[in-house]
Enzyme design. Structure first.
Site, PDB file in Angstrom:
ATOM      1  N   SER A 185       0.479  -1.405  -0.039  1.00 25.05           N
ATOM      2  CA  SER A 185       0.621  -0.239  -0.069  1.00 25.05           C
ATOM      3  C   SER A 185       0.604   1.517  -0.002  1.00 25.05           C
ATOM      4  CB  SER A 185      -0.854   0.380   1.119  1.00 25.05           C
ATOM      5  OG  SER A 185      -1.685   1.298   1.096  1.00 25.05           O
ATOM      6  N   HIS A 186       0.855   2.160   0.643  1.00 21.14           N
ATOM      7  CA  HIS A 186       1.507   2.899   1.246  1.00 21.14           C
ATOM      8  C   HIS A 186       2.894   3.259   1.758  1.00 21.14           C
ATOM      9  CE1 HIS A 186      -0.691   1.987   4.032  1.00 21.14           C
ATOM     10  NE2 HIS A 186      -0.349   2.831   5.334  1.00 21.14           N
ATOM     11  N   ASP A 208      -2.354   6.451  -3.084  1.00 22.24           N
ATOM     12  CA  ASP A 208      -0.938   5.874  -2.781  1.00 22.24           C
ATOM     13  C   ASP A 208      -0.743   5.086  -3.589  1.00 22.24           C
ATOM     14  OD1 ASP A 208      -2.949   4.643  -2.611  1.00 22.24           O
ATOM     15  OD2 ASP A 208      -2.456   3.048  -0.539  1.00 22.24           O
ATOM     16  N   ASP A 259      -0.879   1.942  -3.773  1.00 20.72           N
ATOM     17  CA  ASP A 259      -1.653   0.722  -4.560  1.00 20.72           C
ATOM     18  C   ASP A 259      -3.027   1.270  -5.393  1.00 20.72           C
ATOM     19  OD1 ASP A 259      -2.589   1.181  -2.289  1.00 20.72           O
ATOM     20  OD2 ASP A 259      -3.450  -0.710  -2.451  1.00 20.72           O
ATOM     21  N   ASP A 270      -5.151   3.057  -3.208  1.00 20.38           N
ATOM     22  CA  ASP A 270      -7.039   2.725  -3.037  1.00 20.38           C
ATOM     23  C   ASP A 270      -7.246   3.858  -1.741  1.00 20.38           C
ATOM     24  OD1 ASP A 270      -4.827   2.210  -1.197  1.00 20.38           O
ATOM     25  OD2 ASP A 270      -5.781   0.106  -0.008  1.00 20.38           O
ATOM     26  N   ARG A 271      -6.032   5.226  -1.353  1.00 23.06           N
ATOM     27  CA  ARG A 271      -6.250   6.150  -0.626  1.00 23.06           C
ATOM     28  C   ARG A 271      -6.060   7.240  -1.726  1.00 23.06           C
ATOM     29  NH1 ARG A 271      -1.976   5.378   5.208  1.00 23.06           N
ATOM     30  NH2 ARG A 271      -3.025   3.616   5.456  1.00 23.06           N
ATOM     31  N   LYS A 315     -11.508   0.759  -1.564  1.00 20.30           N
ATOM     32  CA  LYS A 315     -11.517   1.941  -1.185  1.00 20.30           C
ATOM     33  C   LYS A 315     -10.968   1.997  -2.569  1.00 20.30           C
ATOM     34  CE  LYS A 315      -7.765   2.726   1.964  1.00 20.30           C
ATOM     35  NZ  LYS A 315      -7.849   1.331   2.545  1.00 20.30           N
TER      36      LYS A 315
HETATM   37  C1  G6P Z   1      -4.952  -0.012   5.535  1.00 21.41           C
HETATM   38  C2  G6P Z   1      -6.496  -0.203   4.984  1.00 21.41           C
HETATM   39  C3  G6P Z   1      -7.306   0.558   5.709  1.00 21.41           C
HETATM   40  C4  G6P Z   1      -7.037   0.707   6.745  1.00 21.41           C
HETATM   41  C5  G6P Z   1      -5.937   1.029   7.346  1.00 21.41           C
HETATM   42  C6  G6P Z   1      -5.656   1.248   8.829  1.00 21.41           C
HETATM   43  O1  G6P Z   1      -5.175   0.917   4.306  1.00 21.41           O
HETATM   44  O2  G6P Z   1      -6.573  -0.546   4.402  1.00 21.41           O
HETATM   45  O3  G6P Z   1      -8.744  -0.380   5.730  1.00 21.41           O
HETATM   46  O4  G6P Z   1      -8.461   1.852   7.261  1.00 21.41           O
HETATM   47  O5  G6P Z   1      -4.770  -0.089   6.775  1.00 21.41           O
HETATM   48  O6  G6P Z   1      -4.525   1.572   8.487  1.00 21.41           O
HETATM   49  P1  G6P Z   1      -3.622   1.367  10.779  1.00 21.41           P
HETATM   50  O7  G6P Z   1      -2.157   1.366  10.096  1.00 21.41           O
HETATM   51  O8  G6P Z   1      -3.915   2.432  10.992  1.00 21.41           O
HETATM   52  O9  G6P Z   1      -3.989  -0.014  10.828  1.00 21.41           O
HETATM   53 ZN    ZN Z   2      -3.405   1.241  -0.885  1.00 16.99          ZN
END
Ligand code: G6P
Ligand code: ZN
Length: 551
Positions: free
Chosen positions: A114-115, A280, A282, A284-285, A381
């Site tokens: 992801s990010h 981000d 991938d 989704d953000r 998302k």
């Molecule tokens: C990922 C999930 C999100 C979630 C986030 C929380 O990005 O896809 O749905 O809100 O993680 O991350 P954290 O680091 O706060 O557990």
């Molecule tokens: Zn992501």
């Protein structure tokens, strides 16, 4: 021909909030990735891998293409009949979800952290999505984890050469097919059915001083953004920044927030951009801002929900069924739900918790404070979706209020619903023991805190958030410690589930004000921030005096 390879379990292959995320070097250990991939096939929900169709793709980060090859070899040996793979292995997370749904696939494996940063010394991740296109529920990730603990062997087919990931079309192998698809087309087609592209195009033509700047942070959304913003909506190439996917995201941290998307923020301010946005690694953000306003993710989803049924064709057709947010997300969307007489759900952090509600037809639009916004058009998302939603709304509002801006839209919203001031403090990569101890001790201190007044705020309750899924009745406990005050202000303490080293402490702070809209959020929330640090004794437990990131 399939061969079996002897192996032994690795510690710590427990999927977190969103799949298994570790440093690349961890995944590169002999058998490490293979074990986890085999565990996914072992645990695939009934009827299992035999004869199944699997979507495979990821955000383009370092090591991804090697893992795509491993998944094909191991998947084929486990009976997967058809792989649908994004060209060059690329698929944004929302596009993968859309493709799983469109092609009625049995699931998908998305390769992303992801990010989190990418590159040989940074992070990699593997995530399994089920048939509905959404992240696997805990029952499935628990089964995957259990399989990693008892694994003795994995199976793989022997191929004479790596599968060609570059050429679009279907390749036949002994017992299975690999179909390479354009990574953008299905997603763009879906997006065009959701939003009013004509309205946005007309608005752009008639409003030459409206400017858009989208920053993909060198992540996967570049090609998607190009197709949608430039080819379809007619914005100029200069509306795009960092839109070529890079294996290491150009060394940047591909997380769309005010700290990591600093290049975008600087350009938006300097060039007086009307709508700035980022996504981000991938895709989704998302983050949405203008030169004179930063839209918090909590406000963003509330505004989208406020206008959706009025101007976004998908919701004009289907109506709004219900709204939802993750627990730490501000309650702005609750006010929209109340005003519209809609059901509102508060779920634990993690997009997977929205899936059942969507599948049951009770949820249309939802969001998380962690820069996640989306709807039931897919089961992830969707960063680009949120940006197009804002364009659609801005174009719509401009029909009756020429010159309406992000800022004026926010002001109208606050006038109608009041303002939920919100901020989040992150303390990244602190020692895991200290962080866990802090939460445990805070929990123990809870009853004694009730009734105390700190900086003018009186604590009325301290509790651990627990959620019972209304559809499958599964229970998730310890989803964040909430300190609640007499004026409905909240402070929430939670440990991140997505880090790859140590622990990350998140503190979420919120206060509602029905009349004062123009305060700086940090000023409005200062007494509560101080209270949070005082109550938790964060410095004592973590050694940190300053947060790593404030959003
Ligand atoms: C990922 C999930 C999100 C979630 C986030 C929380 O990005 O896809 O749905 O809100 O993680 O991350 P954290 O680091 O706060 O557990
Ligand atoms: Zn992501």
């Amino acid at each position: 021909m399939s061969v079996s390879v002897a192996t032994a379990p690795f510690d710590g292959q427990k999927p977190g909030t969103s799949g298994l995320r570790k440093r690349v070097v961890v995944f590169q250990q002999e058998h490490y990735t293979e074990n986890f991939v085999q565990a996914i096939f072992t645990a695939m929900p009934a009827p299992g891998a035999q004869g199944a169709t699997l979507v495979v793709g990821g955000d383009g980060r370092y090591y991804m293409r090697d893992v795509v090859q491993k998944i094909i070899r191991i998947g084929a040996a486990n009976g997967i009949a058809r792989f649908i793979v994004g060209q060059d292995g690329i698929l944004s997370t929302p596009a993968a979800s859309a493709i799983i749904r469109k092609h009625s696939a049995d699931g998908g494996i998305i390769l992303t952290a992801s990010h989190n940063p990418g590159g040989p010394t940074a992070d990699f991740g593997i995530k399994y999505n089920t048939r509905n296109g959404g992240p696997a529920p805990e029952s499935v990730t628990d089964a995957i984890y259990a399989a990693t603990l008892s694994i003795k062997e994995y199976r793989q087919v022997a191929l004479s050469a790596p599968v060609d990931l570059a050429t679009i079309g279907c390749q036949h192998f002994d017992g299975f097919d690999v179909e390479i698809v354009d990574c953008v087309s299905d997603y763009v087609e879906l997006t065009k059915t959701i939003f009013d592209f004509d309205l946005i195009r007309r608005f752009r033509e008639q409003t030459p001083d409206f400017s858009l700047l989208f920053d993909a942070l060198n992540g996967v959304t570049g090609p998607y953004a190009h197709r949608i913003f430039v080819d379809e909506l007619g914005f100029s190439e200069s509306s795009l920044e960092q839109c070529t996917p890079l294996e290491d995201f150009g060394g940047c941290h591909p997380d769309p927030n005010l700290t990591y998307a600093d290049k975008l923020v600087a350009r938006v301010e300097r060039e007086k951009v009307s709508l700035g946005a980022a996504s981000d690694g991938d895709g989704d953000r998302n983050m949405v801002l203008s030169h004179d306003w930063f839209v918090t993710p909590s406000d963003s989803v509330a505004v989208i929900a406020h206008y959706a049924a009025e101007c976004i064709p998908y919701f004009q057709r289907l109506g709004l069924r219900g709204l939802a947010r993750s627990m730490p997300t501000s309650c702005a969307i609750d006010r929209v739900a109340a005003a519209k007489g809609l059901e509102i759900f508060e779920v634990p952090t993690g997009w997977k918790f929205f899936g059942n509600l969507m599948d049951a037809g009770r949820l249309s639009i939802c969001g998380e404070e962690s820069f996640g916004t989306g709807s039931d058009h897919i089961r992830e998302k969707d960063g680009i979706w949120a940006v197009v939603a804002w364009l659609n709304i801005i174009a719509h509002v401009n029909q009756t209020q020429p010159g309406a801006s992000v800022r004026s839209i926010m002001r109208d919203f606050f006038q109608t619903h009041g303002r939920n001031y919100f901020t989040r403090y992150d303390y990244e990569e602190v020692a895991a023991d200290g962080a866990a101890q802090m939460i445990d001790d805070l929990r123990a201190k809870g009853p004694a805190l009730v009734g105390q007044t700190i900086n003018g705020y009186t604590i009325t309750d301290v509790n651990d958030f627990e959620y019972t899924d209304p559809i499958d009745h599964s229970v998730s406990r310890n989803q964040g410690l909430r300190v609640i005050f007499d004026d409905s202000s909240r402070i929430i303490f939670r440990l991140s589930g997505t880090g790859s080293e140590g622990a990350t402490v998140r503190i979420y702070i919120e206060r509602y004000d029905p009349t004062l809209f123009d305060l700086d959020a940090q000023v409005a929330l200062k007494p509560l921030v101080d209270a949070a640090l005082q109550i938790s004794e964060l410095t004592k437990y973590t050694g940190r005096t300053e947060p790593t990131v404030i959003t």
